[in-house]
Scaffold this motif. Structure first.
Motif, PDB file in Angstrom:
ATOM      1  N   LYS A 232       0.822  -1.196   0.000  1.00  0.00           N
ATOM      2  CA  LYS A 232       0.000   0.000   0.000  1.00  0.00           C
ATOM      3  C   LYS A 232       0.865   1.260   0.000  1.00  0.00           C
ATOM      4  N   THR A 233       1.924   1.221   0.794  1.00  0.00           N
ATOM      5  CA  THR A 233       2.848   2.354   0.856  1.00  0.00           C
ATOM      6  C   THR A 233       3.586   2.526  -0.459  1.00  0.00           C
ATOM      7  N   GLN A 234       3.960   1.392  -1.078  1.00  0.00           N
ATOM      8  CA  GLN A 234       4.619   1.444  -2.384  1.00  0.00           C
ATOM      9  C   GLN A 234       3.728   2.120  -3.422  1.00  0.00           C
ATOM     10  N   LYS A 235       2.468   1.721  -3.460  1.00  0.00           N
ATOM     11  CA  LYS A 235       1.529   2.276  -4.435  1.00  0.00           C
ATOM     12  C   LYS A 235       1.308   3.764  -4.199  1.00  0.00           C
ATOM     13  N   LYS A 236       1.163   4.159  -2.932  1.00  0.00           N
ATOM     14  CA  LYS A 236       0.922   5.552  -2.596  1.00  0.00           C
ATOM     15  C   LYS A 236       2.129   6.413  -2.944  1.00  0.00           C
ATOM     16  N   THR A 237       3.321   5.897  -2.647  1.00  0.00           N
ATOM     17  CA  THR A 237       4.547   6.646  -2.921  1.00  0.00           C
ATOM     18  C   THR A 237       4.778   6.817  -4.410  1.00  0.00           C
ATOM     19  N   PHE A 238       4.546   5.744  -5.172  1.00  0.00           N
ATOM     20  CA  PHE A 238       4.765   5.822  -6.610  1.00  0.00           C
ATOM     21  C   PHE A 238       3.765   6.763  -7.277  1.00  0.00           C
ATOM     22  N   SER A 239       2.542   6.814  -6.759  1.00  0.00           N
ATOM     23  CA  SER A 239       1.521   7.682  -7.357  1.00  0.00           C
ATOM     24  C   SER A 239       1.886   9.151  -7.237  1.00  0.00           C
ATOM     25  N   ILE A 240       2.733   9.482  -6.237  1.00  0.00           N
ATOM     26  CA  ILE A 240       3.139  10.868  -6.035  1.00  0.00           C
ATOM     27  C   ILE A 240       3.934  11.385  -7.238  1.00  0.00           C
ATOM     28  N   CYS A 241       4.805  10.526  -7.782  1.00  0.00           N
ATOM     29  CA  CYS A 241       5.662  10.968  -8.880  1.00  0.00           C
ATOM     30  C   CYS A 241       5.257  10.397 -10.234  1.00  0.00           C
ATOM     31  N   ALA A 242       4.206   9.572 -10.284  1.00  0.00           N
ATOM     32  CA  ALA A 242       3.797   8.947 -11.546  1.00  0.00           C
ATOM     33  C   ALA A 242       3.361   9.974 -12.576  1.00  0.00           C
ATOM     34  N   SER A 243       2.651  11.020 -12.134  1.00  0.00           N
ATOM     35  CA  SER A 243       2.187  12.046 -13.063  1.00  0.00           C
ATOM     36  C   SER A 243       3.359  12.781 -13.696  1.00  0.00           C
ATOM     37  N   HIS A 244       4.332  13.119 -12.862  1.00  0.00           N
ATOM     38  CA  HIS A 244       5.520  13.804 -13.379  1.00  0.00           C
ATOM     39  C   HIS A 244       6.284  12.915 -14.342  1.00  0.00           C
ATOM     40  N   LEU A 245       6.410  11.645 -14.024  1.00  0.00           N
ATOM     41  CA  LEU A 245       7.135  10.696 -14.867  1.00  0.00           C
ATOM     42  C   LEU A 245       6.454  10.524 -16.223  1.00  0.00           C
ATOM     43  N   THR A 246       5.121  10.532 -16.219  1.00  0.00           N
ATOM     44  CA  THR A 246       4.366  10.435 -17.476  1.00  0.00           C
ATOM     45  C   THR A 246       4.659  11.612 -18.389  1.00  0.00           C
ATOM     46  N   LEU A 247       4.620  12.815 -17.819  1.00  0.00           N
ATOM     47  CA  LEU A 247       4.894  14.031 -18.580  1.00  0.00           C
ATOM     48  C   LEU A 247       6.326  14.036 -19.110  1.00  0.00           C
ATOM     49  N   VAL A 248       7.265  13.629 -18.263  1.00  0.00           N
ATOM     50  CA  VAL A 248       8.680  13.584 -18.636  1.00  0.00           C
ATOM     51  C   VAL A 248       8.910  12.617 -19.796  1.00  0.00           C
ATOM     52  N   THR A 249       8.274  11.442 -19.739  1.00  0.00           N
ATOM     53  CA  THR A 249       8.453  10.426 -20.786  1.00  0.00           C
ATOM     54  C   THR A 249       7.982  10.935 -22.141  1.00  0.00           C
ATOM     55  N   ILE A 250       6.800  11.549 -22.169  1.00  0.00           N
ATOM     56  CA  ILE A 250       6.250  12.052 -23.431  1.00  0.00           C
ATOM     57  C   ILE A 250       7.093  13.204 -23.970  1.00  0.00           C
ATOM     58  N   TYR A 251       7.446  14.146 -23.095  1.00  0.00           N
ATOM     59  CA  TYR A 251       8.187  15.324 -23.540  1.00  0.00           C
ATOM     60  C   TYR A 251       9.582  14.968 -24.038  1.00  0.00           C
ATOM     61  N   TYR A 252      10.332  14.248 -23.216  1.00  0.00           N
ATOM     62  CA  TYR A 252      11.696  13.912 -23.611  1.00  0.00           C
ATOM     63  C   TYR A 252      11.729  12.937 -24.785  1.00  0.00           C
ATOM     64  N   ASN A 294      -3.918  14.280  -8.931  1.00  0.00           N
ATOM     65  CA  ASN A 294      -3.422  14.871  -7.688  1.00  0.00           C
ATOM     66  C   ASN A 294      -4.581  15.285  -6.784  1.00  0.00           C
ATOM     67  N   LYS A 295      -4.680  14.664  -5.625  1.00  0.00           N
ATOM     68  CA  LYS A 295      -5.783  14.929  -4.704  1.00  0.00           C
ATOM     69  C   LYS A 295      -5.713  16.328  -4.123  1.00  0.00           C
ATOM     70  N   ASP A 296      -4.495  16.817  -3.838  1.00  0.00           N
ATOM     71  CA  ASP A 296      -4.345  18.149  -3.247  1.00  0.00           C
ATOM     72  C   ASP A 296      -4.842  19.239  -4.188  1.00  0.00           C
ATOM     73  N   VAL A 297      -4.491  19.124  -5.472  1.00  0.00           N
ATOM     74  CA  VAL A 297      -4.918  20.122  -6.453  1.00  0.00           C
ATOM     75  C   VAL A 297      -6.435  20.066  -6.640  1.00  0.00           C
ATOM     76  N   LYS A 298      -6.991  18.860  -6.749  1.00  0.00           N
ATOM     77  CA  LYS A 298      -8.432  18.725  -6.910  1.00  0.00           C
ATOM     78  C   LYS A 298      -9.180  19.278  -5.697  1.00  0.00           C
ATOM     79  N   LYS A 299      -8.625  19.053  -4.516  1.00  0.00           N
ATOM     80  CA  LYS A 299      -9.232  19.573  -3.298  1.00  0.00           C
ATOM     81  C   LYS A 299      -9.191  21.099  -3.281  1.00  0.00           C
ATOM     82  N   ALA A 300      -8.063  21.665  -3.718  1.00  0.00           N
ATOM     83  CA  ALA A 300      -7.920  23.124  -3.743  1.00  0.00           C
ATOM     84  C   ALA A 300      -8.871  23.743  -4.762  1.00  0.00           C
ATOM     85  N   ILE A 301      -9.025  23.105  -5.925  1.00  0.00           N
ATOM     86  CA  ILE A 301      -9.947  23.609  -6.952  1.00  0.00           C
ATOM     87  C   ILE A 301     -11.383  23.569  -6.446  1.00  0.00           C
ATOM     88  N   TRP A 302     -11.739  22.471  -5.766  1.00  0.00           N
ATOM     89  CA  TRP A 302     -13.093  22.347  -5.220  1.00  0.00           C
ATOM     90  C   TRP A 302     -13.360  23.411  -4.160  1.00  0.00           C
TER      91      TRP A 302
END
Length: 310
Positions: A232-252, A294-302
């Protein structure tokens, strides 16, 4: 007479996607929709990061910088592309072309540096959580951000000076939708071999160095995640940087394919298609990925929308 002819080209004509005549209106609507969503999405992130105290952290500080950059990055090329869909003759002066080249590659280099810094920030947050707030303080965040902008705008300076010294004596049609390096060199009647080599060396150094720094951060992050005992901790930790990694992969992936290769292997048709990804698609993915994942951003937008209703 030959010397006089070499000074006749005062402006270039963008060909864009003129070969797709039957799809011009459809492509215009599609690109315009993406462009408007890009502007609104990135502007929303900037406003939310500034307005919401919960997001006053290094990660969102760099994200705000990236969103601000994406607005200008896409605005350098997309308006001309849209105009090209509606008109068969979209021109740009030679000086305007050199200026567009400089700002496009300056912002592109700045994005490379920012992505590397954001990866380093995630590395510290995940691999050194106890020391993270001490190391990544406000002063360091400002210095890292400022260095990425200054470094980005200095990186293409030599290449821009070399391109500004080229002579153009015809033809004047750029087989692209913006002033990219390959089409410009192909139109020059000067000897471009040395200048091309210098320009591609500079771009390769910026792209590959920032890419390696970014990937080294993620390699260490993944290695640290694997060591965690809880799934559970592995999944939560990886989700923190998964979005950034996705963007990096496409851009680079797209810019390495385009700029880290020998000039002789350039294909104008394929180059234009790939350019759409890092000029049009990637700037849209930034707000989409970071808000949807990102839950924090969605929470802030709401919270912001809730305040507006009151």
């Amino acid at each position: 007479m030959e010397k006089a002819n070499q000074t006749t080209v005062k402006e270039f004509i963008f060909l864009g996607f003129s070969s797709l005549q039957n799809l011009q209106v459809l492509l215009f609507v599609f690109i315009l929709s993406i462009y408007m969503l890009t502007l609104m999405g990135n502007f929303l992130i900037i406003v939310i990061v500034l307005a919401e105290p919960l997001l006053h952290t290094p990660m969102y500080f760099f994200l705000g910088n990236l969103s601000f950059l994406e607005i200008w990055y896409t605005s350098i090329t997309v308006p001309k592309l849209l105009a090209n869909f509606l008109s068969r003759s979209i021109t740009i002066t030679v000086n305007g072309c050199v200026t567009q080249f400089y700002f496009f590659f300056s912002l592109g280099a700045t994005e490379c540096f920012l992505l590397a810094i954001m990866a380093f920030d995630r590395y510290l947050a995940i691999c050194s959580p106890l020391r993270y707030t001490t190391i990544m303080n406000h002063r360091l965040c400002f210095h890292l951000s400022a260095s990425s902008w200054v470094g980005g705008f200095l990186s293409p300076l030599l290449s821009t000076i070399l391109i500004s010294q080229l002579s153009f004596c015809g033809p004047q049609k750029i087989n692209h939708f913006f002033c990219d390096s390959d089409p410009i060199f192909k139109l020059s009647c000067s000897d471009t071999y040395i200048k091309e080599a210098i320009a591609y060396t500079c771009s390769s150094v910026v792209i590959l160095s920032s890419f390696l720094l970014t990937m080294s951060s993620y390699v260490n992050i993944i290695a640290n995640i694997v060591k965690l005992t809880s799934a559970k901790t592995q999944k939560k930790t990886f989700s923190i940087c998964a979005s950034h990694l996705t963007l990096v992969t496409i851009y680079y992936g797209t810019i390495i394919f385009t700029y880290v290769r020998h000039p002789s292997k350039y294909s104008s048709g394929l180059g234009k298609v790939v350019s759409v990804f890092y000029c049009v698609i990637t700037p849209l993915l930034n707000p989409l990925i970071y808000t949807l994942r990102n839950k924090d951003v969605k929470k802030a937008i709401w919270k912001a929308f809730t305040r507006m209703r009151r």
